[in-house]
Design a protein around this motif. Structure first.
Motif, PDB file in Angstrom:
ATOM      1  N   TYR A 261       9.053  -8.558   5.359  1.00  0.00           N
ATOM      2  CA  TYR A 261       8.113  -8.601   4.041  1.00  0.00           C
ATOM      3  C   TYR A 261       7.048  -9.044   4.443  1.00  0.00           C
ATOM      4  CZ  TYR A 261       6.149  -9.827  -0.182  1.00  0.00           C
ATOM      5  OH  TYR A 261       5.308 -10.048  -1.438  1.00  0.00           O
ATOM      6  N   LEU A 262       6.828 -10.004   5.428  1.00  0.00           N
ATOM      7  CA  LEU A 262       5.566 -10.851   5.733  1.00  0.00           C
ATOM      8  C   LEU A 262       4.681  -9.914   6.705  1.00  0.00           C
ATOM      9  CD1 LEU A 262       6.406 -14.633   5.447  1.00  0.00           C
ATOM     10  CD2 LEU A 262       5.280 -13.288   3.790  1.00  0.00           C
ATOM     11  N   LEU A 263       5.307  -9.202   7.607  1.00  0.00           N
ATOM     12  CA  LEU A 263       4.692  -8.704   8.720  1.00  0.00           C
ATOM     13  C   LEU A 263       3.681  -7.709   8.303  1.00  0.00           C
ATOM     14  CD1 LEU A 263       5.606  -7.598  12.136  1.00  0.00           C
ATOM     15  CD2 LEU A 263       4.609  -5.942  10.588  1.00  0.00           C
ATOM     16  N   PRO A 264       3.647  -6.985   7.216  1.00  0.00           N
ATOM     17  CA  PRO A 264       2.644  -6.199   6.771  1.00  0.00           C
ATOM     18  C   PRO A 264       1.498  -6.720   6.185  1.00  0.00           C
ATOM     19  CG  PRO A 264       4.471  -5.511   5.440  1.00  0.00           C
ATOM     20  CD  PRO A 264       4.925  -6.517   6.564  1.00  0.00           C
ATOM     21  N   VAL A 265       1.890  -7.824   5.333  1.00  0.00           N
ATOM     22  CA  VAL A 265       0.929  -8.748   4.596  1.00  0.00           C
ATOM     23  C   VAL A 265       0.154  -9.498   5.856  1.00  0.00           C
ATOM     24  CG1 VAL A 265       0.471 -10.539   3.194  1.00  0.00           C
ATOM     25  CG2 VAL A 265       2.234  -9.082   2.808  1.00  0.00           C
ATOM     26  N   GLY A 266       0.919 -10.104   6.939  1.00  0.00           N
ATOM     27  CA  GLY A 266       0.203 -10.701   7.981  1.00  0.00           C
ATOM     28  C   GLY A 266      -0.890  -9.854   8.885  1.00  0.00           C
ATOM     29  N   LEU A 267      -0.253  -8.535   9.223  1.00  0.00           N
ATOM     30  CA  LEU A 267      -1.289  -7.722   9.742  1.00  0.00           C
ATOM     31  C   LEU A 267      -2.515  -7.342   8.940  1.00  0.00           C
ATOM     32  CD1 LEU A 267       1.169  -4.982  11.197  1.00  0.00           C
ATOM     33  CD2 LEU A 267       0.135  -6.642  12.270  1.00  0.00           C
TER      34      LEU A 267
ATOM     35  N   ASP B 272       2.646   8.970  -1.253  1.00  0.00           N
ATOM     36  CA  ASP B 272       3.073   9.664  -2.586  1.00  0.00           C
ATOM     37  C   ASP B 272       3.429   8.858  -3.802  1.00  0.00           C
ATOM     38  OD1 ASP B 272       3.023  12.014  -0.898  1.00  0.00           O
ATOM     39  OD2 ASP B 272       5.219  12.126  -0.682  1.00  0.00           O
ATOM     40  N   LEU B 273       4.087   7.708  -3.443  1.00  0.00           N
ATOM     41  CA  LEU B 273       4.391   6.758  -4.541  1.00  0.00           C
ATOM     42  C   LEU B 273       3.334   5.697  -4.892  1.00  0.00           C
ATOM     43  CD1 LEU B 273       8.090   6.086  -3.599  1.00  0.00           C
ATOM     44  CD2 LEU B 273       7.328   7.923  -4.923  1.00  0.00           C
ATOM     45  N   GLY B 274       1.936   5.851  -4.281  1.00  0.00           N
ATOM     46  CA  GLY B 274       1.122   4.936  -4.475  1.00  0.00           C
ATOM     47  C   GLY B 274       1.507   3.416  -4.521  1.00  0.00           C
ATOM     48  N   MET B 275       2.093   3.006  -3.156  1.00  0.00           N
ATOM     49  CA  MET B 275       2.612   1.630  -2.930  1.00  0.00           C
ATOM     50  C   MET B 275       1.390   0.914  -2.399  1.00  0.00           C
ATOM     51  SD  MET B 275       6.336   2.198  -1.847  1.00  0.00           S
ATOM     52  CE  MET B 275       5.914   2.925  -0.235  1.00  0.00           C
ATOM     53  N   SER B 276       1.638  -0.545  -2.599  1.00  0.00           N
ATOM     54  CA  SER B 276       0.658  -1.413  -1.960  1.00  0.00           C
ATOM     55  C   SER B 276       1.557  -1.923  -0.979  1.00  0.00           C
ATOM     56  CB  SER B 276       0.311  -2.543  -3.106  1.00  0.00           C
ATOM     57  OG  SER B 276       1.710  -3.177  -3.412  1.00  0.00           O
ATOM     58  N   ALA B 277       0.776  -3.043  -0.086  1.00  0.00           N
ATOM     59  CA  ALA B 277       1.276  -3.415   1.163  1.00  0.00           C
ATOM     60  C   ALA B 277       2.587  -4.237   0.794  1.00  0.00           C
ATOM     61  CB  ALA B 277       0.167  -4.154   1.971  1.00  0.00           C
ATOM     62  N   SER B 278       2.294  -5.154  -0.212  1.00  0.00           N
ATOM     63  CA  SER B 278       3.310  -5.695  -0.922  1.00  0.00           C
ATOM     64  C   SER B 278       4.774  -4.941  -1.038  1.00  0.00           C
ATOM     65  CB  SER B 278       3.019  -6.559  -2.002  1.00  0.00           C
ATOM     66  OG  SER B 278       3.996  -7.469  -2.387  1.00  0.00           O
TER      67      SER B 278
ATOM     68  N   LEU C 117       4.663   5.266   5.647  1.00  0.00           N
ATOM     69  CA  LEU C 117       3.146   5.724   5.305  1.00  0.00           C
ATOM     70  C   LEU C 117       3.161   7.048   4.310  1.00  0.00           C
ATOM     71  CD1 LEU C 117       1.806   5.494   8.931  1.00  0.00           C
ATOM     72  CD2 LEU C 117       1.702   3.564   7.213  1.00  0.00           C
ATOM     73  N   GLY C 118       3.958   7.842   4.711  1.00  0.00           N
ATOM     74  CA  GLY C 118       4.107   8.974   3.774  1.00  0.00           C
ATOM     75  C   GLY C 118       4.531   8.807   2.426  1.00  0.00           C
ATOM     76  N   MET C 119       5.625   7.743   2.259  1.00  0.00           N
ATOM     77  CA  MET C 119       6.135   7.599   1.162  1.00  0.00           C
ATOM     78  C   MET C 119       5.291   6.590   0.194  1.00  0.00           C
ATOM     79  SD  MET C 119       9.912   5.486   0.531  1.00  0.00           S
ATOM     80  CE  MET C 119       9.464   4.232   1.878  1.00  0.00           C
ATOM     81  N   SER C 120       4.508   5.913   0.972  1.00  0.00           N
ATOM     82  CA  SER C 120       3.640   4.940   0.310  1.00  0.00           C
ATOM     83  C   SER C 120       2.466   5.915  -0.343  1.00  0.00           C
ATOM     84  CB  SER C 120       2.906   3.824   1.631  1.00  0.00           C
ATOM     85  OG  SER C 120       1.730   2.962   0.713  1.00  0.00           O
TER      86      SER C 120
END
Length: 460
Positions: free
Chosen positions: A396-402, A46-52, A41-44
Motif C-alpha cells: 500500500y505504501l510503495l506507490p505513495v513512497g515513490l 479507466d476507473l479514475g483511481m488515485s495513487a492511494s 495502470l490501464g485499470m487506473s
C-alpha cells in the motif's frame, strides 16, 4: 528407530500428483497477485483511481491472505485437509470472472480481498496436506519447489498481461483479471477425490480411516506394524490454537512470522508494482517495463534452483542466514544510486531475485516442519497472516513512497527491512535437516542435524 511408512517410503507417482495439485494453488497465488501489477495502470485510467486507491487494490488481496490464513488454518486443523482442498478454488474462479465487470474501485478492492481469503486458505491447507504425505528424504526439496510454482504463475501473469495489452484495444485489464478463472477451474476438477492426510486422521484418533487411506496409497506396505508406528508418532496431545503462542512453540511462531514478513514486504512490493518501479528508474513504461518484470520473475524462479540443491546438504539455517545477508546488497545499491543506468538497475533486481531463493523455498518448509500435525495448518496460517499483513502495508505504501519521497529512499527502506530479516534469522533460525516430521515438530528445540545421519530411503 523403527521404519516409518510415510517418512521412509520411496517417492511414488502419488507424491508427484500431490505436489502438482498443491503447486496449482501457488501458481494461482503468483498469477493473481502479479496480474494486478501488470494492468494497474490501464485499470487506473479507466476507473479514475488515485495513487492511494492503486495501493489499496494492490494490498487488499494481501489483507485477505491474512484473514484466510488465520481463519482457515485453524479450521483445517479442526475438520481436516481434504474437504477444503477444492472448495476455495470455486471462490477464486467466481471472483475472477466478476472482476471483469467492475466499474468502481471499491468493488475491485472487495473482490481482491475475497480472492486473498481463498488464497490464504490454500496456503494452510495445501502445504499441511502435502508435507504430511512426503518422505523425509524428499520433504525439503519438494516443499521448497512449491514456491517455484508461484514464480511460474507470476511469470505467466506478466506474459498474459503483456499479450493482452498489446492485442486488445481497450479493457485489456478486464480480460487479464478474468483469465485466472481458467486455471482455477482446471484445478477444481483435478483436486476432486484427493485423499485425506493419514497423519491428521491419526491425530484425531480415526485409526481405521487412516489405515484405509494408507492401504489405498501404499498397498501391501501398509501393514499393521507400519500403521501402529504412525499411530505412535501422531498420537493426539490435545493441542489447540493457543499452543502456537506458548512454550517452545512461541519462539518458532515468532521466527516463522518475522522471517516471512521481512522477506515478503520487499518481494511483494516489487512483484505488485514491478512495472511502476522500473518506470521510476527511467525505463520506458508499458511493454518494456512489463517485459523487464517478467525477466526478474524468471530470475526469482532460477534463484530457487541452487537453494533447492543446498537445502538438504548445507541445511536450512545457513541457507536462510546467508541469503538474507546477500539480499541486502542490491537493494542498498538501488537506494544509493537511483539515477543508475538501466543495465545496473536490472542487474540489481536480478541479483536480489537470485539471492531470495533460500528464504523463498523455506516459506513452505519451516512452518510445516516446526509444528505438530494438530496445529500444523494453524501455524502455517499464522505465518501467512503475519507475513501478508506486513506485505499489505508495504504494498500500500510503495506507490505513495515513490510519489512522495522518490525511488531511492524507498529502496533504502526495503534494504533496511531485509537487514532486519538477516538479524532475525541469525538469532532465531533452527536446523531441521534430515529429521522425520514428528521429530522435527516435537516440543524440543531442533538442533543441527548430524552430518552422518541422512534421511533414509527404502526401496519397497
Amino acid at each position: 528407530m523403527s521404519s516409518s511408512l510415510i517418512d521412509d517410503a520411496r517417492f511414488r507417482p502419488f507424491h508427484r500428483k500431490m505436489f502438482a495439485l498443491t503447486a496449482g494453488g501457488q501458481f494461482l497465488d503468483g498469477y493473481l497477485l502479479s496480474i494486478v501489477g501488470v494492468v494497474v495502470l490501464g485499470m487506473s485510467q479507466d476507473l479514475g483511481m488515485s495513487a492511494s486507491q492503486e495501493g489499496l487494490i494492490g494490498a487488499s488481496a494481501l489483507v485477505g491472505l491474512f484473514v484466510g490464513g488465520l481463519v482457515f488454518g485453524r479450521v483445517t486443523d479442526r475438520i481436516g485437509r481434504q474437504l477444503l482442498f477444492t472448495l476455495h478454488f470455486v471462490v477464486i474462479a467466481a471472483a475472477s470472472v466478476a472482476s471483469m465487470f467492475v466499474s468502481d474501485p471499491t468493488l475491485m478492492v472487495v473482490l481482491r480481498f475475497v480472492i486473498g481469503i481463498a488464497l490464504g486458505a490454500d496456503y494452510a491447507i495445501g502445504s499441511a496436506l502435502l508435507s504430511e504425505w512426503l518422505p523425509t528424504a524428499q520433504r525439503g526439496r519438494v516443499m521448497g519447489m512449491l514456491i517455484m510454482a508461484w514464480f511460474v504463475g507470476a511469470t505467466a501473469a506478466y506474459l498474459v498481461g503483456y499479450t493482452l495489452i498489446s492485442t486488445v484495444d481497450s479493457g485489456a485489464w478486464r480480460w487479464a483479471l478474468g483469465s485466472a478463472a481458467v486455471p482455477a477451474v482446471v484445478f477444481i476438477i483435478a483436486r476432486i477425490g484427493t485423499p485425506e492426510s493419514p497423519r491428521w486422521l491419526l491425530s484425531r484418533g480415526r485409526v481405521e480411516e487412516a489405515r484405509a487411506v494408507l492401504t489405498r496409497v501404499y498397498g501391501t506396505d501398509a501393514t499393521t506394524e507400519a500403521v501402529e508406528s504412525l499411530v505412535a508418532d501422531e498420537r493426539g496431545h490435545g493441542l489447540g490454537f493457543t499452543e502456537v503462542f506458548r512454550g517452545a512453540y512461541l519462539k518458532r511462531t515468532a521466527f516463522v512470522g518475522l522471517f516471512w514478513l521481512l522477506q515478503i514486504v520487499p518481494l511483494f512490493a516489487i512483484y505488485t508494482f514491478g512495472p511502476t518501479i522500473l518506470s521510476a528508474f527511467g525505463m520506458s513504461g508499458g511493454g518494456d517495463s512489463i517485459i523487464g518484470s517478467a525477466l526478474i520473475s524468471v530470475l526469482f524462479l532460477i534463484g530457487c534452483v541452487p537453494a533447492l540443491r543446498l537445502i538438504d546438504t548445507w541445511g536450512r539455517r545457513p541457507l536462510i542466514v546467508w541469503s538474507f545477508a546477500l539480499m541486502v546488497i542490491p537493494l542498498a545499491v538501488l537506494g544509493l544510486m537511483p539515477a543508475a543506468p538501466a543495465a545496473v538497475v536490472l542487474a540489481c533486481f536480478c541479483a536480489y531475485a537470485l539471492f531470495s531463493g533460500g528464504p523463498s523455498i523455506l516459506e513452505f518448509i519451516y512452518p510445516t516442519e516446526l509444528f505438530p500435525t494438530e496445529v500444523r495448518a494453524t501455524a502455517v496460517g499464522v505465518g501467512t497472516a503475519v507475513s501478508r499483513i506486513g506485505a499489505a502495508i508495504g504494498t500500500y505504501l510503495l506507490p505513495v513512497g515513490l510519489d512522495r519521497i522518490g525511488v531511492g529512499p524507498t529502496m533504502l527502506i526495503m534494504a533496511v527491512i531485509t537487514l532486519l530479516g538477516f538479524a532475525v534469522c541469525l538469532t532465531m533460525a533452527p536446523e531441521t535437516r534430515g529429521r522425520r516430521l514428528a521429530e522435527a515438530s516435537s516440543a524440543g528445540t531442533p538442533g543441527p542435524a548430524p552430518a552422518d545421519r541422512p534421511a533414509r530411503v527404502t526401496t519397497r
